[in-house]
Every structure is written in C-alpha cells, then in structure tokens.
Design a protein around this motif. Sequence first.
Motif, PDB file in Angstrom:
ATOM      1  N   ARG A 121      -6.596   3.787   8.478  1.00 45.03           N
ATOM      2  CA  ARG A 121      -5.322   3.078   8.357  1.00 45.03           C
ATOM      3  C   ARG A 121      -5.333   1.786   9.174  1.00 45.03           C
ATOM      4  O   ARG A 121      -4.789   0.766   8.733  1.00 45.03           O
ATOM      5  CB  ARG A 121      -4.183   3.989   8.805  1.00 45.03           C
ATOM      6  N   GLU A 122      -5.935   1.825  10.340  1.00 46.27           N
ATOM      7  CA  GLU A 122      -6.014   0.610  11.145  1.00 46.27           C
ATOM      8  C   GLU A 122      -6.869  -0.441  10.447  1.00 46.27           C
ATOM      9  O   GLU A 122      -6.576  -1.641  10.508  1.00 46.27           O
ATOM     10  CB  GLU A 122      -6.584   0.929  12.527  1.00 46.27           C
ATOM     11  N   ARG A 123      -7.924   0.008   9.779  1.00 46.49           N
ATOM     12  CA  ARG A 123      -8.768  -0.936   9.047  1.00 46.49           C
ATOM     13  C   ARG A 123      -7.990  -1.585   7.906  1.00 46.49           C
ATOM     14  O   ARG A 123      -8.089  -2.809   7.680  1.00 46.49           O
ATOM     15  CB  ARG A 123      -9.995  -0.210   8.491  1.00 46.49           C
ATOM     16  N   LEU A 124      -7.195  -0.801   7.165  1.00 42.73           N
ATOM     17  CA  LEU A 124      -6.410  -1.356   6.065  1.00 42.73           C
ATOM     18  C   LEU A 124      -5.361  -2.331   6.576  1.00 42.73           C
ATOM     19  O   LEU A 124      -5.131  -3.390   5.972  1.00 42.73           O
ATOM     20  CB  LEU A 124      -5.746  -0.225   5.281  1.00 42.73           C
ATOM     21  N   ARG A 125      -4.705  -1.995   7.697  1.00 41.26           N
ATOM     22  CA  ARG A 125      -3.714  -2.919   8.255  1.00 41.26           C
ATOM     23  C   ARG A 125      -4.367  -4.224   8.702  1.00 41.26           C
ATOM     24  O   ARG A 125      -3.800  -5.309   8.544  1.00 41.26           O
ATOM     25  CB  ARG A 125      -2.991  -2.257   9.428  1.00 41.26           C
ATOM     26  N   LYS A 126      -5.568  -4.114   9.260  1.00 42.60           N
ATOM     27  CA  LYS A 126      -6.274  -5.311   9.720  1.00 42.60           C
ATOM     28  C   LYS A 126      -6.724  -6.166   8.539  1.00 42.60           C
ATOM     29  O   LYS A 126      -6.666  -7.408   8.599  1.00 42.60           O
ATOM     30  CB  LYS A 126      -7.469  -4.914  10.584  1.00 42.60           C
ATOM     31  N   GLU A 127      -7.161  -5.519   7.463  1.00 36.93           N
ATOM     32  CA  GLU A 127      -7.578  -6.275   6.278  1.00 36.93           C
ATOM     33  C   GLU A 127      -6.396  -6.950   5.604  1.00 36.93           C
ATOM     34  O   GLU A 127      -6.557  -7.971   4.932  1.00 36.93           O
ATOM     35  CB  GLU A 127      -8.284  -5.342   5.290  1.00 36.93           C
ATOM     36  N   GLY A 128      -5.198  -6.384   5.748  1.00 36.27           N
ATOM     37  CA  GLY A 128      -4.010  -7.034   5.218  1.00 36.27           C
ATOM     38  C   GLY A 128      -3.701  -6.748   3.775  1.00 36.27           C
ATOM     39  O   GLY A 128      -2.937  -7.499   3.152  1.00 36.27           O
ATOM     40  N   ILE A 129      -4.263  -5.679   3.208  1.00 38.95           N
ATOM     41  CA  ILE A 129      -3.949  -5.317   1.829  1.00 38.95           C
ATOM     42  C   ILE A 129      -4.077  -3.810   1.682  1.00 38.95           C
ATOM     43  O   ILE A 129      -5.106  -3.232   2.020  1.00 38.95           O
ATOM     44  CB  ILE A 129      -4.867  -6.051   0.832  1.00 38.95           C
ATOM     45  N   PHE A 130      -3.017  -3.180   1.203  1.00 36.61           N
ATOM     46  CA  PHE A 130      -3.001  -1.735   1.001  1.00 36.61           C
ATOM     47  C   PHE A 130      -1.819  -1.380   0.120  1.00 36.61           C
ATOM     48  O   PHE A 130      -0.962  -2.238  -0.186  1.00 36.61           O
ATOM     49  CB  PHE A 130      -2.934  -0.988   2.342  1.00 36.61           C
ATOM     50  N   ALA A 131      -1.773  -0.148  -0.304  1.00 40.48           N
ATOM     51  CA  ALA A 131      -0.684   0.345  -1.147  1.00 40.48           C
ATOM     52  C   ALA A 131       0.128   1.369  -0.379  1.00 40.48           C
ATOM     53  O   ALA A 131      -0.409   2.132   0.431  1.00 40.48           O
ATOM     54  CB  ALA A 131      -1.237   0.972  -2.432  1.00 40.48           C
ATOM     55  N   ILE A 132       1.417   1.381  -0.630  1.00 41.61           N
ATOM     56  CA  ILE A 132       2.333   2.363  -0.087  1.00 41.61           C
ATOM     57  C   ILE A 132       3.152   2.908  -1.265  1.00 41.61           C
ATOM     58  O   ILE A 132       3.099   2.338  -2.367  1.00 41.61           O
ATOM     59  CB  ILE A 132       3.251   1.761   0.994  1.00 41.61           C
ATOM     60  N   PRO A 133       3.897   3.989  -1.088  1.00 43.79           N
ATOM     61  CA  PRO A 133       4.665   4.535  -2.216  1.00 43.79           C
ATOM     62  C   PRO A 133       5.611   3.534  -2.863  1.00 43.79           C
ATOM     63  O   PRO A 133       5.944   3.666  -4.040  1.00 43.79           O
ATOM     64  CB  PRO A 133       5.426   5.702  -1.577  1.00 43.79           C
ATOM     65  N   GLN A 134       6.049   2.513  -2.120  1.00 38.59           N
ATOM     66  CA  GLN A 134       6.978   1.528  -2.679  1.00 38.59           C
ATOM     67  C   GLN A 134       6.275   0.397  -3.424  1.00 38.59           C
ATOM     68  O   GLN A 134       6.933  -0.384  -4.116  1.00 38.59           O
ATOM     69  CB  GLN A 134       7.848   0.929  -1.566  1.00 38.59           C
ATOM     70  N   GLY A 135       4.963   0.256  -3.283  1.00 36.60           N
ATOM     71  CA  GLY A 135       4.248  -0.813  -3.967  1.00 36.60           C
ATOM     72  C   GLY A 135       3.050  -1.295  -3.177  1.00 36.60           C
ATOM     73  O   GLY A 135       2.623  -0.661  -2.198  1.00 36.60           O
TER      74      GLY A 135
END
Length: 301
Positions: A121-135
Amino acid sequence: SHSFGRHDVTGESTDVAGTYAVCDTAAEMFAWPTERIRKCSGKYKYEVIECLTDSCAFLPKQESNVADFAQNSNKEPRGTKGVRRKSSGAGHSHLRPGLLDMHVEADSDRWLTEQDEHARRERLRKEGIFAIPQGDVFSVAKILEIAGVSLDESRRGDGSIARDNGLLIEVDIVYSNMHPFASTFGDTHVTYYYDIRVKPVRQMKTEFIVMDKHQEPGFREIEERYGVMLSVRVMGTFGFFSSMYLLIMLTTALGLLAAAATVITDKFAMYCLNDDRYVNAMIDQTAEFNDNSNVQADKLT
C-alpha cells in the motif's frame, strides 16, 4: 469514477479493473518544448491499476481476507498472520476451513503477510496511482509523468518553465469489449484504459479581480493564476452480434472464393505450370474463322 453504456452493455468503472498507457520513452519528453506535440517514439505499455484495499468490486471473490476463513475454522495459518491478498499468479478456488493450512503452506509464496500488505500500500501511494472502491486515484505528479512533462523541467521556446505558463492535459478513457480472436468465441468482457497526453497551449490561466477596499480610486488589481487543467473524455467501441453483417461477410467470402477459383487457379495453370494438358482441358481450340489460305484455295479451284 465513470460509467459506460451501449445497448445492453452498461456498468461503472468500479466494476472493471482499469489500465493506463505508458510510453517507455516518456522520460525523454521532459526536455521537449511545451509547444511541441508529444508523440511516443517507443512502445506503449499498459499497466494495471492495483486496488489499494481488498474491497474493490472487480477483485475476485476468492481474494477476500483469508483470516476470516482461519477464524471460522479456529485455525491459525502458520506464517501468514494478516494475509489479505495474492501477490501474483492465477486465481485460487474458494478455500475450505479443513484445507486452509495445506493450501496456505503450498502457496505461501503467493500470499502477502500483513507487513507485505502494508509495504504494498505504501508503494502504491508513493507511485500515485491506485484504485479504491469509489474509483481510480491519480496524483497530479503521476499524471504529468505519464504525459511526459514536468512543471519545472519542461520549458517553452522562450525559456519560461511550465509552472509559469500552465498546462492542458487531455485524458481519454477508452472502453472496449472487443478482443482479438477471443471475441469470436464469446469473450466480450469490458475493459478500459487511460490515454494521457499534453495538449500544446500558450498559457493556461484564470484571472480574478481582487476586491480590496484599500485599493486606490481608479485602479483595480487583477490576479492571474496559472495551473494544470484536466480535460477528460469517455470514449470507446463496443461490438455486438449482427446477422446482417454476418450475411455480408459470408457473401463476400463466397465471392472471393469464386474469384480465386476462376481467375487465380486458371492463370496459374496456364502460365506458371506451362503444361498443354491443363490448357487443352480448360480451353476448346477450334480452327480460325478467317483463314486466308483456305479462301485463296477456293478461288483457284
């Protein structure tokens, strides 16, 4: 989030795992002038947008928290405390409490522990692109990186940086349910990807009149704000079965087969094989209709 709909194919982006197109030579574009149209000189790669949590609607049901199975079976999987999702590989069948330990031990390298999940999760936040249930979530820095432009490194022809002039970023969300060869056999699942690029503009700014009671009479103060504007469009192509187009394709195919049989085969036999047997079998040879020698003979007699 965004939605799609055409005939009976409808849904939302939260139900589909998205991807985004990345040019492998995007880093070279940072030094290009912002007025220049940026075209990828290499190849595009399509990266999957990972879900930050385990609650995205597009995740398979078998990727739910394994700890729930362990709690129901009163067993603690050894070395897998806090397991939440797979890191890679094909999907597993639904786990049964009696087979939990054996399954986790057999595929222990394919499941993430609580520590690994936190690192992911920290890697995804650092990369700046990920999906969440809202979009889907993009950081501004990630959007600029994909587009091949930087606020401080990219400059105009006059030497001013992009931060002082502003940028226009176009984001196309392209939907499709057509897949090469597989769609012929009924594979019409919906996919989408983001196509992000820079639109060359001179400036991108907004102007405001500053309302200040301490301004001198006869003067006004205008504030200019430069920034990044995003223009988002949803587009794409959906394919559906059509009996009319099927008949057209069959008729065209039969016509091409007939042309191949009557033209290509005959020409090949006559000129490429160069065998009199094929020519005599295809063409009936008769005597000349206007044979001058026979006409002269009749006059003499």
